[in-house]
Motif scaffolding. Structure first.
Motif, PDB file in Angstrom:
ATOM      1  N   GLN A 140       6.679 -83.984 -22.114  1.00  0.00           N
ATOM      2  CA  GLN A 140       7.601 -83.159 -21.322  1.00  0.00           C
ATOM      3  C   GLN A 140       8.862 -82.842 -22.117  1.00  0.00           C
ATOM      4  OE1 GLN A 140      10.078 -84.493 -17.699  1.00  0.00           O
ATOM      5  NE2 GLN A 140       8.285 -83.520 -16.777  1.00  0.00           N
ATOM      6  N   ARG A 141       9.362 -83.805 -22.874  1.00  0.00           N
ATOM      7  CA  ARG A 141      10.538 -83.546 -23.716  1.00  0.00           C
ATOM      8  C   ARG A 141      10.243 -82.421 -24.710  1.00  0.00           C
ATOM      9  NH1 ARG A 141      12.878 -89.271 -25.979  1.00  0.00           N
ATOM     10  NH2 ARG A 141      12.863 -90.484 -24.048  1.00  0.00           N
ATOM     11  N   LEU A 142       9.092 -82.543 -25.372  1.00  0.00           N
ATOM     12  CA  LEU A 142       8.736 -81.556 -26.393  1.00  0.00           C
ATOM     13  C   LEU A 142       8.558 -80.170 -25.782  1.00  0.00           C
ATOM     14  CD1 LEU A 142       6.181 -83.742 -28.388  1.00  0.00           C
ATOM     15  CD2 LEU A 142       8.515 -83.157 -29.078  1.00  0.00           C
ATOM     16  N   ILE A 143       7.929 -80.121 -24.611  1.00  0.00           N
ATOM     17  CA  ILE A 143       7.733 -78.841 -23.925  1.00  0.00           C
ATOM     18  C   ILE A 143       9.075 -78.182 -23.640  1.00  0.00           C
ATOM     19  CG2 ILE A 143       6.971 -77.791 -21.750  1.00  0.00           C
ATOM     20  CD1 ILE A 143       4.695 -79.902 -21.754  1.00  0.00           C
ATOM     21  N   TYR A 238      12.398 -96.238 -27.775  1.00  0.00           N
ATOM     22  CA  TYR A 238      13.547 -96.188 -28.690  1.00  0.00           C
ATOM     23  C   TYR A 238      13.238 -95.287 -29.887  1.00  0.00           C
ATOM     24  CZ  TYR A 238      16.742 -97.897 -32.350  1.00  0.00           C
ATOM     25  OH  TYR A 238      17.655 -97.995 -33.376  1.00  0.00           O
ATOM     26  N   VAL A 239      12.065 -95.446 -30.475  1.00  0.00           N
ATOM     27  CA  VAL A 239      11.677 -94.630 -31.621  1.00  0.00           C
ATOM     28  C   VAL A 239      11.505 -93.168 -31.207  1.00  0.00           C
ATOM     29  CG1 VAL A 239       9.852 -94.196 -33.316  1.00  0.00           C
ATOM     30  CG2 VAL A 239      10.631 -96.526 -32.897  1.00  0.00           C
ATOM     31  N   LEU A 240      10.904 -92.947 -30.046  1.00  0.00           N
ATOM     32  CA  LEU A 240      10.737 -91.574 -29.560  1.00  0.00           C
ATOM     33  C   LEU A 240      12.088 -90.918 -29.295  1.00  0.00           C
ATOM     34  CD1 LEU A 240       7.702 -91.984 -27.140  1.00  0.00           C
ATOM     35  CD2 LEU A 240       7.707 -91.095 -29.475  1.00  0.00           C
ATOM     36  N   THR A 245      16.018 -86.911 -30.916  1.00  0.00           N
ATOM     37  CA  THR A 245      17.369 -86.581 -31.370  1.00  0.00           C
ATOM     38  C   THR A 245      17.336 -85.836 -32.703  1.00  0.00           C
ATOM     39  OG1 THR A 245      18.225 -88.554 -30.251  1.00  0.00           O
ATOM     40  CG2 THR A 245      19.653 -87.531 -31.885  1.00  0.00           C
ATOM     41  N   LEU A 246      16.460 -86.257 -33.607  1.00  0.00           N
ATOM     42  CA  LEU A 246      16.317 -85.566 -34.892  1.00  0.00           C
ATOM     43  C   LEU A 246      15.794 -84.145 -34.691  1.00  0.00           C
ATOM     44  CD1 LEU A 246      14.797 -88.457 -37.045  1.00  0.00           C
ATOM     45  CD2 LEU A 246      17.058 -87.434 -37.329  1.00  0.00           C
ATOM     46  N   GLU A 255      18.812 -75.069 -28.245  1.00  0.00           N
ATOM     47  CA  GLU A 255      19.050 -73.954 -27.325  1.00  0.00           C
ATOM     48  C   GLU A 255      17.976 -73.885 -26.249  1.00  0.00           C
ATOM     49  OE1 GLU A 255      19.300 -70.480 -29.710  1.00  0.00           O
ATOM     50  OE2 GLU A 255      21.139 -71.104 -30.737  1.00  0.00           O
ATOM     51  N   ARG A 256      16.722 -74.095 -26.644  1.00  0.00           N
ATOM     52  CA  ARG A 256      15.632 -74.064 -25.669  1.00  0.00           C
ATOM     53  C   ARG A 256      15.767 -75.192 -24.655  1.00  0.00           C
ATOM     54  NH1 ARG A 256      10.700 -73.313 -30.003  1.00  0.00           N
ATOM     55  NH2 ARG A 256      10.954 -71.071 -30.416  1.00  0.00           N
ATOM     56  N   LEU A 257      16.126 -76.384 -25.149  1.00  0.00           N
ATOM     57  CA  LEU A 257      16.287 -77.522 -24.242  1.00  0.00           C
ATOM     58  C   LEU A 257      17.417 -77.266 -23.259  1.00  0.00           C
ATOM     59  CD1 LEU A 257      15.537 -80.427 -23.413  1.00  0.00           C
ATOM     60  CD2 LEU A 257      17.257 -81.220 -25.047  1.00  0.00           C
TER      61      LEU A 257
END
Length: 273
Positions: A140-143, A238-240, A245-246, A255-257
């Motif tokens: 969901q974050r990536l989307i 934590y790693v995700l 963040t990177l 901008e998309r987020l």
């Protein structure tokens, strides 16, 4: 009433543009204190007039008055946890997991993983059981960043996906133990088509760590004296979070987020009104 508390309480009643101002102040109150009204307006992509209206709604004379009230709040105080309490026990557990994971990760390797994700056609996030919930959250974050991401949390679907996957796709496989048989078999099958596998696990001598093109080792919570039901996904999350963040250092993803978060919040508050 403290100004930050008022802003948080009044957030649902604000307009879409005003909420952008409110969230910036809530998330970065000290930085906002160093800004002038034009700088803040540019930062959150609103007009100076929007900030002026927002300031009035917060009961402040002008933007300078708002900054004075922010300064009077002082730094956020961390609530002290009494030693020996259940809260202290859980806090210590998380601190150990987080510290040991931080010692294991290599930032350069995570940056390389970010490049792989940024350049892929699609990313399939594999996870079963508890890792499945983490896979859904990460997808969901990536989307929301505009990346074509698909969570795969059932072994049969993983096999189907691995059979039709493209060499320009990527698999992000999550498994605390690294020994989830179906997940590992599906990932290995995808590799036969030239697909790169990113594997995050808590066991170095595990099948997932060995087969992954980009293995990431985290602290396995089971290796700490933990006999209670505490989040086993904490180290992987934590790693995700670092990877996310990177990724957000890319202006396009940021901008998309921001745009998708704005849409979701607008819909949420509209439905509550």
């Amino acid at each position: 009433m403290e100004i930050l508390k008022k802003i948080e309480d009044d957030l649902p009643s604000l307009s879409r543009q005003e909420r952008k101002v409110a969230l910036e102040i809530i998330q970065n109150p000290q930085k906002v204190q160093t800004m002038n009204i034009t700088t803040l307006a540019k930062k959150v992509s609103v007009s100076n007039a929007t900030i002026t209206r927002f300031v009035k709604k917060m009961g402040c004379r002008d933007f300078y008055d708002l900054k004075l009230k922010l300064a009077s709040n002082g730094p956020v105080q961390t609530k002290e946890i009494s030693k020996g309490s259940i809260a202290d026990e859980v806090f210590s557990f998380y601190k150990n997991v987080l510290g040991d994971t931080a010692d294991r990760i290599n930032l350069d390797e995570l940056k390389e993983i970010v490049k792989v994700i940024s350049n892929c056609r699609r990313i399939y996030v594999f996870g079963i059981g508890s890792s499945g919930y983490t896979a859904q959250e990460m997808a969901q974050r990536l989307i929301r960043m505009g990346i074509a991401a698909y969570p795969m949390t059932e072994s049969h679907i993983m096999y189907i996906t691995s059979g039709i996957i493209n060499k320009d796709d990527v698999i992000l496989a999550l498994s605390t133990s690294g020994s989830t048989t179906d997940l590992n078999k599906a990932a290995a099958l995808a590799q036969q088509s030239g697909v790169k596998v990113i594997g995050i696990t808590g066991v170095e001598k595990s099948r997932l760590y060995e087969l992954a093109d980009y293995p990431v080792l985290v602290k396995n919570s089971e290796f700490i004296d933990n006999t209670h039901f505490i989040n086993s996904q904490f180290a992987i999350t934590y790693v995700l979070d670092i990877i996310t963040t990177l990724l957000l250092e890319n202006d396009t993803y940021q901008e998309r987020l921001s745009h998708t978060v704005e849409i979701v919040m607008d819909n949420k508050f509209r439905n509550n009104n």
